[in-house]
Design a protein around this motif. Sequence first.
Motif, PDB file in Angstrom:
ATOM      1  N   LYS A 208       0.830  -1.211   0.000  1.00 34.50           N
ATOM      2  CA  LYS A 208       0.000   0.000   0.000  1.00 34.50           C
ATOM      3  C   LYS A 208       0.863   1.259   0.000  1.00 34.50           C
ATOM      4  O   LYS A 208       0.571   2.231  -0.700  1.00 34.50           O
ATOM      5  N   LYS A 211       2.253   2.047  -3.352  1.00 30.78           N
ATOM      6  CA  LYS A 211       1.230   2.608  -4.249  1.00 30.78           C
ATOM      7  C   LYS A 211       0.903   4.053  -3.890  1.00 30.78           C
ATOM      8  O   LYS A 211       0.815   4.921  -4.774  1.00 30.78           O
ATOM      9  N   GLY A 216      -0.159   5.756  -7.090  1.00 28.62           N
ATOM     10  CA  GLY A 216      -1.245   4.781  -7.027  1.00 28.62           C
ATOM     11  C   GLY A 216      -1.175   3.706  -8.086  1.00 28.62           C
ATOM     12  O   GLY A 216      -2.189   3.083  -8.425  1.00 28.62           O
ATOM     13  N   LYS A 218      -1.244   0.485  -9.917  1.00 27.41           N
ATOM     14  CA  LYS A 218      -1.911  -0.776  -9.564  1.00 27.41           C
ATOM     15  C   LYS A 218      -0.932  -1.947  -9.473  1.00 27.41           C
ATOM     16  O   LYS A 218      -1.081  -2.833  -8.639  1.00 27.41           O
ATOM     17  N   SER A 219       0.072  -1.970 -10.346  1.00 29.48           N
ATOM     18  CA  SER A 219       0.930  -3.152 -10.481  1.00 29.48           C
ATOM     19  C   SER A 219       2.098  -3.203  -9.495  1.00 29.48           C
ATOM     20  O   SER A 219       2.863  -4.159  -9.493  1.00 29.48           O
ATOM     21  N   ASN A 240      -5.141  -0.280 -17.415  1.00 30.30           N
ATOM     22  CA  ASN A 240      -5.516   0.491 -16.224  1.00 30.30           C
ATOM     23  C   ASN A 240      -4.303   0.624 -15.300  1.00 30.30           C
ATOM     24  O   ASN A 240      -3.913  -0.330 -14.634  1.00 30.30           O
ATOM     25  N   ARG A 241      -3.737   1.802 -15.286  1.00 27.46           N
ATOM     26  CA  ARG A 241      -2.513   1.996 -14.507  1.00 27.46           C
ATOM     27  C   ARG A 241      -2.764   2.248 -13.017  1.00 27.46           C
ATOM     28  O   ARG A 241      -2.043   1.773 -12.160  1.00 27.46           O
ATOM     29  N   PHE A 242      -3.762   3.036 -12.686  1.00 25.14           N
ATOM     30  CA  PHE A 242      -3.912   3.551 -11.322  1.00 25.14           C
ATOM     31  C   PHE A 242      -5.172   3.014 -10.658  1.00 25.14           C
ATOM     32  O   PHE A 242      -6.277   3.201 -11.165  1.00 25.14           O
ATOM     33  N   GLU A 243      -4.987   2.389  -9.468  1.00 23.51           N
ATOM     34  CA  GLU A 243      -6.150   1.853  -8.755  1.00 23.51           C
ATOM     35  C   GLU A 243      -6.516   2.701  -7.531  1.00 23.51           C
ATOM     36  O   GLU A 243      -7.530   2.454  -6.888  1.00 23.51           O
ATOM     37  N   MET A 244      -5.656   3.667  -7.173  1.00 20.30           N
ATOM     38  CA  MET A 244      -5.955   4.555  -6.038  1.00 20.30           C
ATOM     39  C   MET A 244      -5.316   5.911  -6.296  1.00 20.30           C
ATOM     40  O   MET A 244      -4.456   6.050  -7.168  1.00 20.30           O
TER      41      MET A 244
END
Length: 668
Positions: A208, A211, A216, A218-219, A240-244
């Motif tokens: 976390k 990220k 953020g 994702k990988s 999709n690069r960013f999850e947050m």
Amino acid sequence: MEGKSVKRIEINKNDWRFRGNENKYINQIIKNGVKKIPFNKILEKKWSKFHNIKYSITVNSCTSALHSAFLTILNKGDEVLVPALTPIMCGTSIHLAGGVPIYVDVSKKTFLIDYDDLERKITKKTKAVLAVHMYSGICNLKKLKDICKKNKLYLIEDCAESIGAYDENKILAGSAGDISCWSFQSAKQLTTGDGGILSTNKKNIAEKIRKFSNLGFKSLKADGDNVNLTKDTRQNPNFNRFEMVGYNYRMNVFTAALALAQLEKVEFFLEKRRAIGLKFTEVFRNNNNFSIQKINQNAKSSYYTFAAYLKNDKIGWKKFRKKFIQNGGDPIYAASKLISDEQAIKKNNIGRCFKNCKIECVKRCTGTPIAKYLQKKLFLFTTNQFSKSQINTQIKAIKKTINFFNLEKTINIGIFQGRLTKSRSKKLQSYPKDWKKEFAYLSRINCDYIEFFLEKDFTKSNPFWNTKKLKLIKKYLKEYNFSKFVLCDNYTLNHSLIENKTIIYIQKILENLGYFKKSKLIIPIQKKDILNENVIFYKNLKKILEQSNKENIEISFETNDLPKKIGNLLKKFPKAGITFDTGNIFLATKNVASEFKKLSKHVNHIHIKNRDKGGNNVQLSKGLINFKSFFNELKKNKYSGEITLETARGNVPIENAIQNINYVRDEI
């Protein structure tokens, strides 16, 4: 790296901090490009190994590290307990992560978070404790871990000022927290100009943090930035690069290269800081005009700075600093304003000090009185001098400044060797065969001097009549850094000062004491001599005082009675006084404090021992004497001189002596 030998590093006045592999690593980046050598990953692995932690993540500052840590563990409205006497970012990083900083008071002795106030301020909303190792201090990590475990809280360590430090439980700073953060800012022990790093043993937290600190992505995984994705996959328009929502807190490769080179020399840098830290300690330790930051027994500081405050309110902070600089000292730093006193905090109503505080209470916060008292008084002396001559300049400057303001009164604490000897003899005093081993044994106690008990006979076995043995004792006094040679006479316990042979005996002692640079002789006086007021007694007393004055030897007469005639005589000799024996006086009067008050003008030496109901020596804190009131009298009268602790022999005399030393140091 603890305990390894330190390589000799070439020193230059301007660039001594960067004479390792810094140039080499930077040139490798310039030559090969920024992606060729993964300096960030190399640094992270070596940092983890040094602290015995699984995961480390490089960032661009310690503030970024703290913010990333709190983003990882906090939900909106969660409370974090934070010491009030710390820089503002320790509070704003909590606020910016959606949490509420709860300001905790600090200890007047350690200048660090107060554990009792901390526990009082825990609520159902409390999520974490931020332990900040400030100045030269290291929090008790075992105690904090126990508090956090009991209340199911996260422990976050701010180690910005404490790389390589250990607490009193031998726990390395940064190795105990759920998350720990460090700084590479320009004033720190290791520096890259700016930069930071944080560590954790928890995989989910590490992932976390990566990220949050890197936009953020994702990988990203816990153990590094290199993800198992092909370039084609990442460059797909639909990827999709960013999850947050994250932040660009990444450390650049040049900074990582510098930090790696600095880490390789960590023991060298710590050795430099500790050298001046210990020198400052020697100057201040027993000066009762100052209170220095307490570093607990067995703890090992890395001396980011040396912290102390002046108890004398008549001499202002600015006035003392100005004179110190005039005397050649580096500018003294002030402590940052309390978090709760900063304008940005008050303006935005951030945090509180009490459980029942209203939202605007921070504007007139009264919940951290010790922190408020200390903040305006603390002197923070620099500890980043590179040479012995620079260190000596600082020490000379502080000594001159103390002398200028007439702040030299000190208390030196010693131990009575007669009760600590390794000899199996049951006699009060039995001299060792091997003085080197004896001094090594006694040096385990953190004291300023050892008081020796003089055998009553003129024999060859008595080292104080033997020049060869005197040389050995002088050598070991210096080697083990004891401040002076203190000798308590035994012969006069049973012989009158009216006797001519007694005077010849004392004159011989004084001649031999002149062999030492600093020395003190304690002479017990027979009560009958004082009561009879014999003319010869006073004549001989004057003779002793005149010789001790000529030889430049301090002298102290051990007596419970002090007629005006003796008092007037002592006034004429500035290095003369009387020895106040708490144990004997307690047996005679029961009220040690009031007796000291009567005699305080003439006391220049104190023998401390406690008594049980049978009149036997016991541990200081376990006997019948009320030392609280006695120590208060010492403070009121601004006592300056020696305090010798007499320890009951028992099975563990050294351990008893250490407990007694710590007890007295805490009280005075």
